[in-house]
Design an enzyme around this catalytic site. Structure first.
Site: not given
Ligand code: GAR
Length: 208
Positions: A84, A109-110, A128, A163, A193
Site C-alpha cells: 500500500r 475505495m483505498r 462517505h 478510516v 452528495e
Molecule cells: C459515493 O457514494 C461515495 O460516498 C462512496 O462511493 C460512491 C462513489 O460514487 N464512497 C465510499 O464509500 C468511500 N468509503 P461516484 O463514483 O459516483 O462518485
C-alpha cells in the site's frame, strides 16, 4: 410529507475572489461526484480547477468522464504494487507533479497510508455515504438499511489514518423510506452528495 433531504447545510457560496484551488481527484469507479465537482466549477460556484484524476480500476467510468472534459487522468492500479505504501507513494508523486493543494477522494475505495497523508497533511477530503460516525467502512448504505435507522445521509471529512474517523466538514441527511432498497437509497444519497461535496471543499479551504 417527507422531503428528499431532511437536513442540508445552507449552501451559501462565497463571492469568487481568490486564486482557484488546485484539486487532484482520486476515484475508483463511476465518478458522479467528480462530475458534480467539475460542474460546480464550470458554473462558477466553486473557485477551483481540477489538475487531474487518478483512478485505480482499469474499467472506472471516471476516466471517460475526465476525457469528456479534456482533463488528464492516470490509471494507477494498486494491483501492480507490492504494498500500500509504494502505491500511495506513486499516487502522491503524481499529485505533486500536478501541484495540487487539495486531494479529493471521490469514491476512492483505498485506505490512505501515512505516505499519502504526510504528503498533503490535513488537505485530503473524503465523502462517505452515511452520517458518520455511524456506518463507517464498506457497504454503508446496506449497513443503514440493516440497522433499521430512518435517517442516513452523507459526510465529507478530512482523511486521517483512522478510516472514516477524521474531522467532519459537512453532512447532509437523507430519510429512509419503507420500500427502500440499497439502490433507491443510494440514489437519493448520491443526489445529496453532489450538492454537498463541492460546497464542503470550499468550506474546508476556508472559502465558504
Ligand atoms: C459515493 O457514494 C461515495 O460516498 C462512496 O462511493 C460512491 C462513489 O460514487 N464512497 C465510499 O464509500 C468511500 N468509503 P461516484 O463514483 O459516483 O462518485
Amino acid at each position: 410529507m417527507c422531503s428528499e433531504a431532511l437536513i442540508s447545510p445552507a449552501l451559501d457560496w462565497p463571492a469568487v475572489r481568490d486564486l482557484p484551488l488546485r484539486l487532484g481527484i482520486l476515484a475508483s469507479g463511476n465518478g458522479s461526484n467528480f462530475a458534480a465537482i467539475a460542474q460546480a466549477i464550470d458554473q462558477g460556484q466553486l473557485c477551483a480547477q481540477i489538475q487531474g484524476v487518478i483512478y485505480n480500476n482499469p474499467q472506472a467510468r471516471v476516466a471517460q468522464r475526465a476525457a469528456e472534459r479534456g482533463l488528464p487522468s492516470v490509471l494507477i492500479n494498486h494491483r501492480d504494487f507490492g504494498g500500500r505504501e509504494t502505491f500511495d507513494a506513486t499516487v502522491a508523486a503524481t499529485l505533486r507533479g500536478w501541484d495540487v493543494d487539495w486531494v479529493i477522494m471521490a469514491g476512492w475505495m483505498r485506505c490512505a497510508t501515512p505516505v499519502l497523508l504526510d504528503a498533503f497533511p490535513g488537505h485530503i477530503l473524503n465523502i462517505h455515504p452515511s452520517l458518520l460516525p455511524s456506518f463507517p467502512g464498506l457497504h454503508a448504505v446496506e449497513q443503514a438499511l440493516r440497522a433499521g435507522v430512518t435517517i442516513t445521509g452523507c459526510t465529507v471529512h478530512i482523511v486521517t489514518l483512522a478510516v472514516d474517523q477524521g474531522p467532519i466538514i459537512a453532512q447532509a441527511a437523507v430519510p429512509i423510506f419503507g420500500g427502500d432498497t440499497p439502490d433507491t437509497l443510494a440514489r437519493r444519497i448520491h443526489t445529496q452528495e453532489h450538492q454537498l461535496y463541492p460546497w464542503a471543499i470550499a468550506l474546508a479551504a476556508g472559502r465558504a
